[in-house]
Write a protein that holds these residues in place. Structure first.
Motif, PDB file in Angstrom:
ATOM      1  N   SER A  97     -70.953   2.227 -16.051  1.00 30.75           N
ATOM      2  CA  SER A  97     -69.634   2.821 -16.304  1.00 30.75           C
ATOM      3  C   SER A  97     -68.980   2.303 -17.575  1.00 30.75           C
ATOM      4  O   SER A  97     -68.040   2.898 -18.084  1.00 30.75           O
ATOM      5  CB  SER A  97     -68.708   2.565 -15.114  1.00 30.75           C
ATOM      6  N   GLY A  98     -69.471   1.173 -18.071  1.00 31.44           N
ATOM      7  CA  GLY A  98     -68.856   0.575 -19.240  1.00 31.44           C
ATOM      8  C   GLY A  98     -67.537  -0.117 -18.952  1.00 31.44           C
ATOM      9  O   GLY A  98     -66.817  -0.497 -19.879  1.00 31.44           O
ATOM     10  N   ALA A  99     -67.199  -0.296 -17.675  1.00 38.17           N
ATOM     11  CA  ALA A  99     -65.947  -0.951 -17.275  1.00 38.17           C
ATOM     12  C   ALA A  99     -66.244  -2.338 -16.713  1.00 38.17           C
ATOM     13  O   ALA A  99     -67.360  -2.607 -16.239  1.00 38.17           O
ATOM     14  CB  ALA A  99     -65.210  -0.109 -16.238  1.00 38.17           C
ATOM     15  N   PHE A 100     -65.231  -3.174 -16.768  1.00 41.28           N
ATOM     16  CA  PHE A 100     -65.357  -4.514 -16.211  1.00 41.28           C
ATOM     17  C   PHE A 100     -64.930  -4.498 -14.740  1.00 41.28           C
ATOM     18  O   PHE A 100     -63.911  -3.887 -14.382  1.00 41.28           O
ATOM     19  CB  PHE A 100     -64.492  -5.508 -16.986  1.00 41.28           C
ATOM     20  N   SER A 101     -65.706  -5.165 -13.916  1.00 43.55           N
ATOM     21  CA  SER A 101     -65.380  -5.272 -12.496  1.00 43.55           C
ATOM     22  C   SER A 101     -65.412  -6.737 -12.089  1.00 43.55           C
ATOM     23  O   SER A 101     -66.125  -7.549 -12.689  1.00 43.55           O
ATOM     24  CB  SER A 101     -66.363  -4.462 -11.640  1.00 43.55           C
ATOM     25  N   LEU A 102     -64.622  -7.049 -11.072  1.00 47.85           N
ATOM     26  CA  LEU A 102     -64.520  -8.435 -10.621  1.00 47.85           C
ATOM     27  C   LEU A 102     -65.714  -8.809  -9.752  1.00 47.85           C
ATOM     28  O   LEU A 102     -66.024  -8.123  -8.782  1.00 47.85           O
ATOM     29  CB  LEU A 102     -63.228  -8.649  -9.830  1.00 47.85           C
ATOM     30  N   ARG A 103     -66.373  -9.889 -10.130  1.00 45.07           N
ATOM     31  CA  ARG A 103     -67.373 -10.493  -9.256  1.00 45.07           C
ATOM     32  C   ARG A 103     -66.712 -11.710  -8.619  1.00 45.07           C
ATOM     33  O   ARG A 103     -66.605 -12.776  -9.228  1.00 45.07           O
ATOM     34  CB  ARG A 103     -68.619 -10.900 -10.050  1.00 45.07           C
ATOM     35  N   ALA A 104     -66.228 -11.522  -7.406  1.00 42.71           N
ATOM     36  CA  ALA A 104     -65.421 -12.547  -6.743  1.00 42.71           C
ATOM     37  C   ALA A 104     -66.253 -13.786  -6.442  1.00 42.71           C
ATOM     38  O   ALA A 104     -67.418 -13.697  -6.040  1.00 42.71           O
ATOM     39  CB  ALA A 104     -64.825 -11.991  -5.454  1.00 42.71           C
ATOM     40  N   GLY A 105     -65.631 -14.946  -6.636  1.00 41.97           N
ATOM     41  CA  GLY A 105     -66.295 -16.208  -6.348  1.00 41.97           C
ATOM     42  C   GLY A 105     -66.122 -16.606  -4.895  1.00 41.97           C
ATOM     43  O   GLY A 105     -65.449 -15.927  -4.109  1.00 41.97           O
ATOM     44  N   PRO A 106     -66.699 -17.742  -4.522  1.00 42.70           N
ATOM     45  CA  PRO A 106     -66.648 -18.170  -3.112  1.00 42.70           C
ATOM     46  C   PRO A 106     -65.255 -18.571  -2.632  1.00 42.70           C
ATOM     47  O   PRO A 106     -65.064 -18.755  -1.435  1.00 42.70           O
ATOM     48  CB  PRO A 106     -67.608 -19.370  -3.088  1.00 42.70           C
ATOM     49  N   ILE A 107     -64.291 -18.692  -3.554  1.00 44.91           N
ATOM     50  CA  ILE A 107     -62.940 -19.058  -3.122  1.00 44.91           C
ATOM     51  C   ILE A 107     -62.282 -17.929  -2.347  1.00 44.91           C
ATOM     52  O   ILE A 107     -61.328 -18.159  -1.596  1.00 44.91           O
ATOM     53  CB  ILE A 107     -62.081 -19.440  -4.356  1.00 44.91           C
ATOM     54  N   PHE A 108     -62.801 -16.701  -2.481  1.00 48.79           N
ATOM     55  CA  PHE A 108     -62.218 -15.563  -1.781  1.00 48.79           C
ATOM     56  C   PHE A 108     -62.780 -15.487  -0.364  1.00 48.79           C
ATOM     57  O   PHE A 108     -63.537 -14.573  -0.011  1.00 48.79           O
ATOM     58  CB  PHE A 108     -62.489 -14.261  -2.545  1.00 48.79           C
ATOM     59  N   ALA A 109     -62.432 -16.474   0.439  1.00 46.75           N
ATOM     60  CA  ALA A 109     -62.850 -16.545   1.835  1.00 46.75           C
ATOM     61  C   ALA A 109     -61.733 -17.181   2.631  1.00 46.75           C
ATOM     62  O   ALA A 109     -60.869 -17.869   2.076  1.00 46.75           O
ATOM     63  CB  ALA A 109     -64.148 -17.342   1.984  1.00 46.75           C
ATOM     64  N   ASN A 110     -61.741 -16.946   3.933  1.00 49.13           N
ATOM     65  CA  ASN A 110     -60.712 -17.556   4.783  1.00 49.13           C
ATOM     66  C   ASN A 110     -60.900 -19.060   4.890  1.00 49.13           C
ATOM     67  O   ASN A 110     -59.926 -19.820   4.893  1.00 49.13           O
ATOM     68  CB  ASN A 110     -60.753 -16.943   6.179  1.00 49.13           C
ATOM     69  N   VAL A 111     -62.150 -19.495   4.994  1.00 51.07           N
ATOM     70  CA  VAL A 111     -62.451 -20.919   5.098  1.00 51.07           C
ATOM     71  C   VAL A 111     -63.438 -21.282   3.994  1.00 51.07           C
ATOM     72  O   VAL A 111     -64.513 -20.683   3.892  1.00 51.07           O
ATOM     73  CB  VAL A 111     -63.052 -21.282   6.471  1.00 51.07           C
ATOM     74  N   VAL A 112     -63.060 -22.232   3.162  1.00 50.11           N
ATOM     75  CA  VAL A 112     -63.906 -22.689   2.067  1.00 50.11           C
ATOM     76  C   VAL A 112     -64.339 -24.117   2.358  1.00 50.11           C
ATOM     77  O   VAL A 112     -63.493 -25.010   2.494  1.00 50.11           O
ATOM     78  CB  VAL A 112     -63.166 -22.617   0.720  1.00 50.11           C
ATOM     79  N   LEU A 113     -65.640 -24.333   2.476  1.00 47.35           N
ATOM     80  CA  LEU A 113     -66.188 -25.665   2.692  1.00 47.35           C
ATOM     81  C   LEU A 113     -66.567 -26.242   1.334  1.00 47.35           C
ATOM     82  O   LEU A 113     -67.485 -25.739   0.675  1.00 47.35           O
ATOM     83  CB  LEU A 113     -67.409 -25.602   3.611  1.00 47.35           C
ATOM     84  N   ALA A 114     -65.873 -27.264   0.908  1.00 47.35           N
ATOM     85  CA  ALA A 114     -66.098 -27.873  -0.407  1.00 47.35           C
ATOM     86  C   ALA A 114     -66.830 -29.191  -0.215  1.00 47.35           C
ATOM     87  O   ALA A 114     -66.219 -30.210   0.117  1.00 47.35           O
ATOM     88  CB  ALA A 114     -64.768 -28.087  -1.123  1.00 47.35           C
ATOM     89  N   ASP A 115     -68.135 -29.174  -0.427  1.00 45.78           N
ATOM     90  CA  ASP A 115     -68.956 -30.369  -0.213  1.00 45.78           C
ATOM     91  C   ASP A 115     -68.880 -31.296  -1.419  1.00 45.78           C
ATOM     92  O   ASP A 115     -69.065 -30.858  -2.567  1.00 45.78           O
ATOM     93  CB  ASP A 115     -70.412 -29.967   0.030  1.00 45.78           C
ATOM     94  N   GLU A 116     -68.608 -32.596  -1.160  1.00 48.88           N
ATOM     95  CA  GLU A 116     -68.528 -33.623  -2.204  1.00 48.88           C
ATOM     96  C   GLU A 116     -67.596 -33.174  -3.325  1.00 48.88           C
ATOM     97  O   GLU A 116     -67.970 -33.087  -4.488  1.00 48.88           O
ATOM     98  CB  GLU A 116     -69.923 -33.951  -2.742  1.00 48.88           C
ATOM     99  N   ILE A 117     -66.366 -32.932  -2.952  1.00 44.86           N
ATOM    100  CA  ILE A 117     -65.384 -32.345  -3.853  1.00 44.86           C
ATOM    101  C   ILE A 117     -65.123 -33.202  -5.076  1.00 44.86           C
ATOM    102  O   ILE A 117     -64.788 -32.684  -6.152  1.00 44.86           O
ATOM    103  CB  ILE A 117     -64.069 -32.079  -3.078  1.00 44.86           C
ATOM    104  N   ASN A 118     -65.309 -34.510  -4.970  1.00 41.96           N
ATOM    105  CA  ASN A 118     -64.983 -35.388  -6.093  1.00 41.96           C
ATOM    106  C   ASN A 118     -66.084 -35.451  -7.155  1.00 41.96           C
ATOM    107  O   ASN A 118     -66.007 -36.263  -8.069  1.00 41.96           O
ATOM    108  CB  ASN A 118     -64.666 -36.805  -5.594  1.00 41.96           C
TER     109      ASN A 118
END
Length: 323
Positions: A97-118
């Motif tokens: 289409s020649g248009a830009f579309s959003l490829r959503a990242g894993p943050i778009f979830a109800n529960v985000v498990l962040a392993d070894e966040i630091n």
């Protein structure tokens, strides 16, 4: 709303939360207090920092808990080369289409498990900070709302500091509670060994996003007497004037303490908050927000000790009611 109806709502909510406990217990063998504090954070719309050495089932608990909620779940393994776009997503060009579309990242979830966040650098942490505080992300200048409910459950190893980036104070302050997971008791560890090698039963979803919203609304309406506001503030103010504390609990900590106490009251089956509810959550809410003098900064027990001192030296006084 009448008091009788509120009690019945709380009893119904407690039954639903007990279902979550039963499902998680099919997979997780360990301290029940850790699961209770996860439920407190869920009811209070807060985020959780799970802290403990490797092998104490931090990720197992987080995954089992997330799957019982009947919500979308995504897991992010934090590494030093992780970029903000790896979390939030980005716009990509569609060649057709020649248009830009959003490829959503894993943050778009109800529960985000962040392993070894630091293990992620500051630029990546800043993207996560916006999501935790504002429940939105900014991609190419466009603000996008995150799903509701939204809960971050992050894990952190307090011992292995090689290749890690200390979380900034502003981000630590956004975690409603910190749950410190130690080694299991002897009986629990024996039960774990007996269960090893057998395919564990998968925890069944017992809630959905609408159920969670209803439970959170019930916790919001838990009754708080005026003197408990004063007690919560007094506990936080104690830390601000302590000689071993460089930076004490912020007003956000006072608010978090009240929200967590309401959630704890619902877990106990009560439509009102007591001083014991405030005391029960105070360590998990306050300790991780304290910055101590340099000689105590590496002492993992010093923060808890200051909270215990605050509880011992801050008296709860119920004012006299006029007849």
């Amino acid at each position: 709303m009448s008091q009788a109806l509120q009690i019945s709502e709380v009893e119904a909510a407690r039954e639903r939360l007990d279902d979550v406990r039963r499902q998680v217990s099919r997979v997780y063998i360990g301290e029940a207090s850790a699961l209770d504090m996860l439920l407190v954070a869920l009811l209070a719309r807060g985020h959780v920092l799970l802290e403990g050495v490797p092998g104490v089932a931090k990720t197992t608990l987080a995954k089992a808990f997330a799957h019982t909620l009947g919500c979308s779940v995504r897991r992010i393994q934090f590494t030093p080369d992780l970029l903000p776009a790896d979390i939030t997503g980005t716009y990509v060009l569609d060649p057709r289409s020649g248009a830009f579309s959003l490829r959503a990242g894993p943050i778009f979830a109800n529960v985000v498990l962040a392993d070894e966040i630091n293990r992620a650098p500051a630029k990546t942490q800043s993207a996560l900070l916006e999501a935790m505080q504002e429940r939105q992300v900014t991609i190419e200048g466009e603000r996008l709302e995150l799903p509701d409910p939204f809960l971050v459950v992050a894990t952190q190893n307090p011992i292995d500091l090689e290749g890690t980036y200390p979380l900034p104070e502003a981000q630590i302050d956004r975690f409603l509670v910190r749950i410190v997971m130690g080694y299991p008791e002897e009986g629990a560890e024996i039960a774990m060994l007996k269960a090893h090698g057998v395919e564990p039963p998968a925890p069944a979803p017992v809630l959905d996003p609408q159920d969670i919203g209803s439970l959170q609304a019930i916790a919001d309406r838990a009754h708080v007497e005026a003197d408990l506001f004063q007690y919560a503030v007094a506990l936080c103010r104690f830390s601000r004037h302590h000689p071993r504390v460089v930076l004490g609990a912020s007003p956000r900590a006072s608010l978090a303490l009240l929200k967590a106490a309401k959630a704890h009251a619902v877990l106990q089956g009560r439509p009102f908050v007591t001083p014991d509810d405030v005391r029960a959550v105070s360590r998990a809410v306050i300790a991780h927000r304290l910055i101590l003098i340099p000689e105590l900064e590496a002492d993992s027990n010093a923060r808890n000790g200051i909270v215990e001192e605050a509880l011992a030296r801050t008296a709860y006084q119920r004012p006299a009611r006029r007849p």
